[in-house]
Write a protein that holds these residues in place. Structure first.
Motif, PDB file in Angstrom:
ATOM      1  N   GLU A   2       5.464  -0.030   5.262  1.00  0.00           N
ATOM      2  CA  GLU A   2       5.204  -1.288   4.579  1.00  0.00           C
ATOM      3  C   GLU A   2       6.497  -1.788   3.959  1.00  0.00           C
ATOM      4  OE1 GLU A   2       0.563  -0.763   3.385  1.00  0.00           O
ATOM      5  OE2 GLU A   2       2.047  -0.383   1.860  1.00  0.00           O
ATOM      6  N   VAL A   3       6.731  -3.092   4.089  1.00  0.00           N
ATOM      7  CA  VAL A   3       7.938  -3.722   3.581  1.00  0.00           C
ATOM      8  C   VAL A   3       7.526  -4.883   2.680  1.00  0.00           C
ATOM      9  CG1 VAL A   3      10.029  -4.989   4.226  1.00  0.00           C
ATOM     10  CG2 VAL A   3       9.206  -3.135   5.679  1.00  0.00           C
ATOM     11  N   ILE A   4       8.152  -4.992   1.521  1.00  0.00           N
ATOM     12  CA  ILE A   4       7.934  -6.128   0.633  1.00  0.00           C
ATOM     13  C   ILE A   4       9.116  -7.076   0.814  1.00  0.00           C
ATOM     14  CG2 ILE A   4       7.648  -6.903  -1.751  1.00  0.00           C
ATOM     15  CD1 ILE A   4       5.343  -5.152  -0.760  1.00  0.00           C
ATOM     16  N   ALA A   5       8.811  -8.351   1.101  1.00  0.00           N
ATOM     17  CA  ALA A   5       9.851  -9.356   1.302  1.00  0.00           C
ATOM     18  C   ALA A   5       9.670 -10.481   0.293  1.00  0.00           C
ATOM     19  CB  ALA A   5       9.785  -9.916   2.723  1.00  0.00           C
ATOM     20  N   LYS A  27       3.798  -8.787   1.830  1.00  0.00           N
ATOM     21  CA  LYS A  27       3.855  -7.391   2.280  1.00  0.00           C
ATOM     22  C   LYS A  27       3.641  -7.385   3.785  1.00  0.00           C
ATOM     23  CE  LYS A  27       0.423  -4.500   1.502  1.00  0.00           C
ATOM     24  NZ  LYS A  27      -0.497  -3.544   0.866  1.00  0.00           N
ATOM     25  N   VAL A  28       4.584  -6.786   4.499  1.00  0.00           N
ATOM     26  CA  VAL A  28       4.518  -6.698   5.957  1.00  0.00           C
ATOM     27  C   VAL A  28       4.260  -5.239   6.325  1.00  0.00           C
ATOM     28  CG1 VAL A  28       5.750  -7.114   8.118  1.00  0.00           C
ATOM     29  CG2 VAL A  28       6.187  -8.585   6.142  1.00  0.00           C
ATOM     30  N   SER A  29       3.201  -5.002   7.091  1.00  0.00           N
ATOM     31  CA  SER A  29       2.875  -3.646   7.542  1.00  0.00           C
ATOM     32  C   SER A  29       3.257  -3.517   9.011  1.00  0.00           C
ATOM     33  CB  SER A  29       1.386  -3.372   7.364  1.00  0.00           C
ATOM     34  OG  SER A  29       1.033  -3.482   5.999  1.00  0.00           O
ATOM     35  N   LEU A  30       3.965  -2.421   9.314  1.00  0.00           N
ATOM     36  CA  LEU A  30       4.453  -2.187  10.675  1.00  0.00           C
ATOM     37  C   LEU A  30       4.054  -0.803  11.146  1.00  0.00           C
ATOM     38  CD1 LEU A  30       7.273  -3.240   8.816  1.00  0.00           C
ATOM     39  CD2 LEU A  30       7.652  -4.050  11.119  1.00  0.00           C
ATOM     40  N   ARG A  31       3.998  -0.639  12.447  1.00  0.00           N
ATOM     41  CA  ARG A  31       3.793   0.694  13.033  1.00  0.00           C
ATOM     42  C   ARG A  31       4.729   0.810  14.237  1.00  0.00           C
ATOM     43  NH1 ARG A  31      -1.721  -1.258  14.174  1.00  0.00           N
ATOM     44  NH2 ARG A  31      -1.558  -2.454  16.062  1.00  0.00           N
ATOM     45  N   LYS A  32       5.111   2.020  14.519  1.00  0.00           N
ATOM     46  CA  LYS A  32       6.029   2.255  15.632  1.00  0.00           C
ATOM     47  C   LYS A  32       5.224   2.510  16.901  1.00  0.00           C
ATOM     48  CE  LYS A  32      10.443   3.992  16.672  1.00  0.00           C
ATOM     49  NZ  LYS A  32      11.651   4.544  16.152  1.00  0.00           N
ATOM     50  N   GLU A  33       5.537   1.743  17.938  1.00  0.00           N
ATOM     51  CA  GLU A  33       4.919   1.896  19.254  1.00  0.00           C
ATOM     52  C   GLU A  33       6.047   2.055  20.263  1.00  0.00           C
ATOM     53  OE1 GLU A  33       2.261  -1.322  20.108  1.00  0.00           O
ATOM     54  OE2 GLU A  33       0.975  -0.863  18.384  1.00  0.00           O
ATOM     55  N   ALA A  34       6.097   3.209  20.871  1.00  0.00           N
ATOM     56  CA  ALA A  34       7.200   3.552  21.789  1.00  0.00           C
ATOM     57  C   ALA A  34       8.506   3.434  21.014  1.00  0.00           C
ATOM     58  CB  ALA A  34       7.160   2.686  23.039  1.00  0.00           C
ATOM     59  N   ASN A  35       9.401   2.567  21.459  1.00  0.00           N
ATOM     60  CA  ASN A  35      10.697   2.417  20.783  1.00  0.00           C
ATOM     61  C   ASN A  35      10.791   1.134  19.965  1.00  0.00           C
ATOM     62  OD1 ASN A  35      11.663   4.809  21.861  1.00  0.00           O
ATOM     63  ND2 ASN A  35      12.405   3.799  23.711  1.00  0.00           N
ATOM     64  N   SER A  41       0.212  -6.519  10.204  1.00  0.00           N
ATOM     65  CA  SER A  41      -0.418  -7.159   9.059  1.00  0.00           C
ATOM     66  C   SER A  41       0.644  -7.828   8.193  1.00  0.00           C
ATOM     67  CB  SER A  41      -1.167  -6.120   8.226  1.00  0.00           C
ATOM     68  OG  SER A  41      -1.676  -6.692   7.047  1.00  0.00           O
ATOM     69  N   ILE A  42       0.329  -9.055   7.730  1.00  0.00           N
ATOM     70  CA  ILE A  42       1.155  -9.762   6.766  1.00  0.00           C
ATOM     71  C   ILE A  42       0.226 -10.235   5.657  1.00  0.00           C
ATOM     72  CG2 ILE A  42       2.666 -11.741   6.346  1.00  0.00           C
ATOM     73  CD1 ILE A  42       3.454 -11.628   9.301  1.00  0.00           C
ATOM     74  N   GLU A  43       0.535  -9.840   4.429  1.00  0.00           N
ATOM     75  CA  GLU A  43      -0.331 -10.170   3.290  1.00  0.00           C
ATOM     76  C   GLU A  43       0.474 -10.930   2.239  1.00  0.00           C
ATOM     77  OE1 GLU A  43      -2.620  -7.770  -0.278  1.00  0.00           O
ATOM     78  OE2 GLU A  43      -2.069  -6.686   1.529  1.00  0.00           O
ATOM     79  N   ASP A  44      -0.042 -12.098   1.811  1.00  0.00           N
ATOM     80  CA  ASP A  44       0.581 -12.840   0.720  1.00  0.00           C
ATOM     81  C   ASP A  44       0.316 -12.116  -0.588  1.00  0.00           C
ATOM     82  OD1 ASP A  44       1.611 -15.066   2.124  1.00  0.00           O
ATOM     83  OD2 ASP A  44      -0.349 -16.017   2.141  1.00  0.00           O
ATOM     84  N   LEU A  45       1.359 -11.817  -1.338  1.00  0.00           N
ATOM     85  CA  LEU A  45       1.212 -11.214  -2.645  1.00  0.00           C
ATOM     86  C   LEU A  45       1.370 -12.246  -3.749  1.00  0.00           C
ATOM     87  CD1 LEU A  45       3.211  -7.895  -2.164  1.00  0.00           C
ATOM     88  CD2 LEU A  45       0.765  -8.274  -1.912  1.00  0.00           C
TER      89      LEU A  45
END
Length: 51
Positions: A2-5, A27-35, A41-45
């Motif tokens: 998760e990244v806060i921007a 808040k941006v949620s990421l997951r790693k798929e292959a490389n 998910s992108i959530e307004d805080l």
């Protein structure tokens, strides 16, 4: 992962006489798929209109 921007978004539409600025925190949620990291998910805080 998760990244806060935090950023300022400046929207200008000359034909409609629009000139707005907002201060945004998301808040941006990421997951790693292959490389690659994929955003799932992108959530307004916080969004605050600036004058």
């Amino acid at each position: 992962m998760e990244v806060i921007a935090e950023f300022t978004n400046h929207l200008v539409i000359k034909d409609e006489n629009v000139d707005d600025q907002t201060h945004d925190i998301i808040k941006v949620s990421l997951r790693k798929e292959a490389n690659k990291w994929v955003v799932y998910s992108i959530e307004d805080l916080k969004t605050e209109i600036m004058k």
